[in-house]
Design an enzyme around this catalytic site. Structure first.
Site, short mmCIF file in Angstrom:
data_model
loop_
_atom_site.label_atom_id
_atom_site.label_comp_id
_atom_site.label_asym_id
_atom_site.label_seq_id
_atom_site.Cartn_x
_atom_site.Cartn_y
_atom_site.Cartn_z
N ARG A 119 0.87 -1.18 0.00
CA ARG A 119 0.00 0.00 0.00
C ARG A 119 0.91 1.23 0.00
NH1 ARG A 119 -3.46 -2.80 -1.50
NH2 ARG A 119 -5.49 -3.23 -0.57
N HIS A 134 -1.21 0.26 -9.86
CA HIS A 134 -1.85 -0.70 -8.94
C HIS A 134 -2.40 -1.93 -9.69
CE1 HIS A 134 -3.89 -0.96 -4.74
NE2 HIS A 134 -3.61 -2.16 -5.20
N GLU A 153 -3.79 7.41 -4.27
CA GLU A 153 -4.17 6.93 -5.61
C GLU A 153 -5.45 7.59 -6.09
OE1 GLU A 153 -4.17 2.64 -5.53
OE2 GLU A 153 -2.13 2.61 -4.77
#
Ligand code: GLV
Length: 318
Positions: free
Chosen positions: A236, A283, A265
């Protein structure tokens, strides 16, 4: 009346098929706006979100008292307020195991790409700037024979260790907990975090995001790394202080980085976007056809199980 189920994004059919019989709304292809989500969730007995939706007390209360289950289509569940769910008697599940190998592949892909400068190389070629083979052109450190430090030695971290061994690397790890069985099986030595940062040529992060792991890697930790080291993050974004990493890369205090996740993000720190020595992926850690099918199916199976009064396969609470 079939129970109402909200699927926040368009997910693979492998998941949707398992929700037949419920009153299913698939909200949108793109991440829904917050007010759209709050409206759509009313009366839902089950929510199947992805990492792009924050499922907190407000969303659960908007769903109402009939909400029984939230089944995240992800292994990480920092986007879900599990405590608020537990207080409301709502079951939360995630999708562990099914994405281990695919995510470890992504980490290794970024590791190789960052070391061997693949992003930079492709940009050079596509821009028309490649005029000849060069004896010193685009050279980077070898991967084989090097020491890989794995931070977070859970299922994905261990899958990465197996890949490392196959590439003649020496895996070592740091984790909150020692796992001596895995150490024996994978030949990975346990190190304190500082020792790992100081002694490794490659460092790959595989921790969940928690208050303890937020900015686990910041300016101080980056200073401990070797100047020729490569940092990879597929866990993360907030586990790494992105601004500190951008500075370390710009000042060549480490050789390169490979990132799949970001602090906010889909925003990426503007300084990172300017740098050649970082490979940036959007991602895609679990983004294989097979794995996304399995994630969607597991999330849907969990949801259907709870609504039928059965035990879900992979609960986080309860
Ligand atoms: C994706 O980021 C996941 O946690 O599965």
């Amino acid at each position: 009346m079939p129970e109402k189920v909200l699927v926040t994004r368009e997910i693979p059919d492998a998941g949707l098929r398992l929700l037949e019989g419920f009153d299913v709304t698939v909200l949108s292809e793109a991440p829904p706006e917050r007010d759209v989500l709050l409206e759509a969730v009313r009366g839902a007995a089950g929510i199947l979100p992805t990492v792009t939706e924050r499922i907190d007390a407000e969303v659960m209360d908007a769903a109402g008292e009939g909400l029984k289950v939230v089944t995240n289509m992800a292994v990480g569940y920092d986007n879900i307020d599990v405590e608020a769910a537990t207080e409301r008697g709502v079951v939360v599940t995630n999708t562990p195991e099914v994405l281990n190998e695919t995510t470890a592949d992504t980490a290794f892909m970024l590791l190789l790409a960052a070391a061997r400068r693949l992003g930079e190389a492709e940009r050079l070629l596509r821009s028309g700037g490649w005029d000849a083979w060069g004896p010193k052109q685009l050279i980077g450190p070898d991967v084989w024979g090097k020491r890989l430090g794995i931070i977070g030695f859970g299922r994905i971290g261990q899958a990465l260790a197996r890949r490392a061994t196959g590439f003649s690397m020496e895996p070592v790890y740091h984790d909150q907990y020692r796992n001596e069985d895995a150490e024996r099986e994978l030949g990975a030595q346990y190190l304190e975090l500082d020792e790992l940062l100081e002694g490794c040529d490659f460092v790959s992060i595989h921790t969940p995001l928690t208050p303890e792991t937020t900015h686990l890697i910041g300016t101080e930790e980056l200073r401990k790394m070797k100047q020729e080291a490569v940092l990879v993050n597929t866990s993360r974004g907030p586990v790494v202080d992105e601004a500190a990493l951008a500075d370390a890369l710009a000042e060549r205090r480490i050789f390169a980085a490979g990132l799949d996740v970001y602090e906010e993000e889909p925003k990426v720190h503007p300084k990172l976007l300017e740098l050649e020595n970082v490979v940036l992926a959007p991602h895609i850690g679990s983004a294989s056809i097979e794995t996304r099918d399995k994630m969607a199916a597991l999330a849907a199976e969990n949801l259907a199980a709870v609504l039928r009064g059965e035990q879900p396969k992979t609960p986080i609470n309860g």
